[in-house]
Write a protein that holds these residues in place. Structure first.
Motif, PDB file in Angstrom:
ATOM      1  N   SER A 134     -22.290  55.836  -0.452  1.00 56.57           N
ATOM      2  CA  SER A 134     -22.463  55.760   1.003  1.00 56.57           C
ATOM      3  C   SER A 134     -21.147  55.423   1.700  1.00 56.57           C
ATOM      4  O   SER A 134     -21.046  54.443   2.457  1.00 56.57           O
ATOM      5  N   PHE A 238     -24.407  59.993  -1.922  1.00 55.35           N
ATOM      6  CA  PHE A 238     -25.238  59.762  -0.741  1.00 55.35           C
ATOM      7  C   PHE A 238     -26.707  59.801  -1.121  1.00 55.35           C
ATOM      8  O   PHE A 238     -27.098  60.513  -2.052  1.00 55.35           O
ATOM      9  N   PRO A 242     -29.748  59.216   4.686  1.00 56.67           N
ATOM     10  CA  PRO A 242     -28.677  58.310   5.116  1.00 56.67           C
ATOM     11  C   PRO A 242     -28.860  57.866   6.563  1.00 56.67           C
ATOM     12  O   PRO A 242     -29.397  58.588   7.390  1.00 56.67           O
ATOM     13  N   PRO A 247     -22.809  62.389   5.814  1.00 57.59           N
ATOM     14  CA  PRO A 247     -22.606  63.387   4.755  1.00 57.59           C
ATOM     15  C   PRO A 247     -22.066  64.722   5.259  1.00 57.59           C
ATOM     16  O   PRO A 247     -21.340  65.405   4.535  1.00 57.59           O
ATOM     17  N   THR A 264     -26.071  64.098  -4.037  1.00 62.79           N
ATOM     18  CA  THR A 264     -27.109  63.498  -3.207  1.00 62.79           C
ATOM     19  C   THR A 264     -28.227  62.982  -4.107  1.00 62.79           C
ATOM     20  O   THR A 264     -28.720  63.713  -4.966  1.00 62.79           O
ATOM     21  N   ASP A 270     -29.297  54.432   2.099  1.00 61.21           N
ATOM     22  CA  ASP A 270     -27.883  54.095   1.953  1.00 61.21           C
ATOM     23  C   ASP A 270     -27.596  53.196   0.751  1.00 61.21           C
ATOM     24  O   ASP A 270     -26.431  52.888   0.489  1.00 61.21           O
TER      25      ASP A 270
END
Length: 289
Positions: A134, A238, A242, A247, A264, A270
């Protein structure tokens, strides 16, 4: 009387004395070193990365630290800002190295990843592989720590309003609300983790570093350019839900720099290392290997 925080993990102590204060570190596992750095918030602490530390320690040596002003480290009345933490990062990096190691792998959560990127862009030989969970410092979450941030910080400190603000932010109900915002499924916030965060916010001097964070002083204005210059293998991680990172802006950085890659984690916000700990640990361990 305030009850001291317990260690975030059951590791050997690896404390570091600096001019600004003592930094608490914890060591576990054996093999190549990976340094774990937690995020900044009203109750930031190494506990955020404790589950990941335990999993990575199965295959390597892990050094987990509490930043100065957070967790089990000292919380002095210091000049908190990106310059101080950049200096602290280098001290931590050197202290984490084993004999024979010249570079260290790093996993950093959220804002402190900015310091890692800047340092690695300037001195790439000091770093191995880098994982940023993050990450910030670009897109909608780019900060400049400029004159406005300094003015806000001075106002919060001199008027006493900052102490009142932190008293609100560190209430358990508020911490619970904030943590629920960082999870894709708010019901998955671990109660033990929530309680540790609350206890962290009750420690003497706990308001000092978070006020600098709230004011924007901890953002490194060099971060976005450093992402573009980075020449070390770097993985941006990520969650698919989020809230406090960007991103889409990260995709542009990845497209422009072949050393950057991104993944991802599904069903995560997060804090994917807490919400989807097994999948996150497997992906990070594979990248570091």
């Amino acid at each position: 009387m305030t009850i001291p925080l317990p260690p975030p993990i059951a590791g050997a102590r690896l404390d570091l004395e600096t001019d600004a204060g003592r930094i608490a570190g914890y060591e576990l596992g054996a093999g190549r070193t990976v340094l774990l750095l937690h995020s900044f918030n009203a109750a930031g602490a190494g506990i955020e990365l404790a589950p990941l530390a335990s999993r990575l320690a199965e295959h390597r040596r892990v050094v987990l630290v509490d930043w100065l002003g957070f967790g089990t480290s000292d919380r002095p009345d210091a000049a908190y800002g990106w310059a101080l933490y950049g200096e602290q990062l280098e001290r931590i990096r050197v202290a984490a190295l084993q004999p024979g190691e010249a570079a260290v792998d790093v996993v950093a959560l959220s804002l402190p990843g900015q310091y890692v990127v800047v340092a690695a862009a300037e001195r790439p030989e000091r770093f191995g592989r880098i994982v940023l969970i993050s990450p910030t410092g670009f897109g909608r979450f780019k900060g400049d720590a400029g004159r406005t941030s300094h003015s806000v910080y001075r106002f919060l400190r001199l008027t006493g309003i900052g102490r009142l603000l932190f008293a609100v932010l560190s209430r358990r109900k508020v911490i619970r609300w904030f943590l629920r915002q960082t999870f894709a499924d708010p019901e998955q916030v671990p109660r033990d983790y929530e309680r540790y965060c609350w206890r962290s916010g009750q420690q003497p001097g706990a308001y000092r570093a978070p006020l600098a964070f709230v004011s924007g002083l901890l953002n490194d204005p060099r971060a976005e350019a450093a992402y573009q210059q980075l020449a070390r293998p770097t993985l941006l991680v990520f969650g698919d839900h989020p809230r406090f990172t960007d991103p889409v802006a990260a995709d542009a950085l990845v497209a422009a720099n072949g050393y950057l890659d991104r993944i991802t984690i599904e069903r995560a916000g997060d804090l994917p290392q807490l919400e989807q700990p097994d999948e996150t640990a497997v992906l990070i361990d594979r990248f570091l290997a």
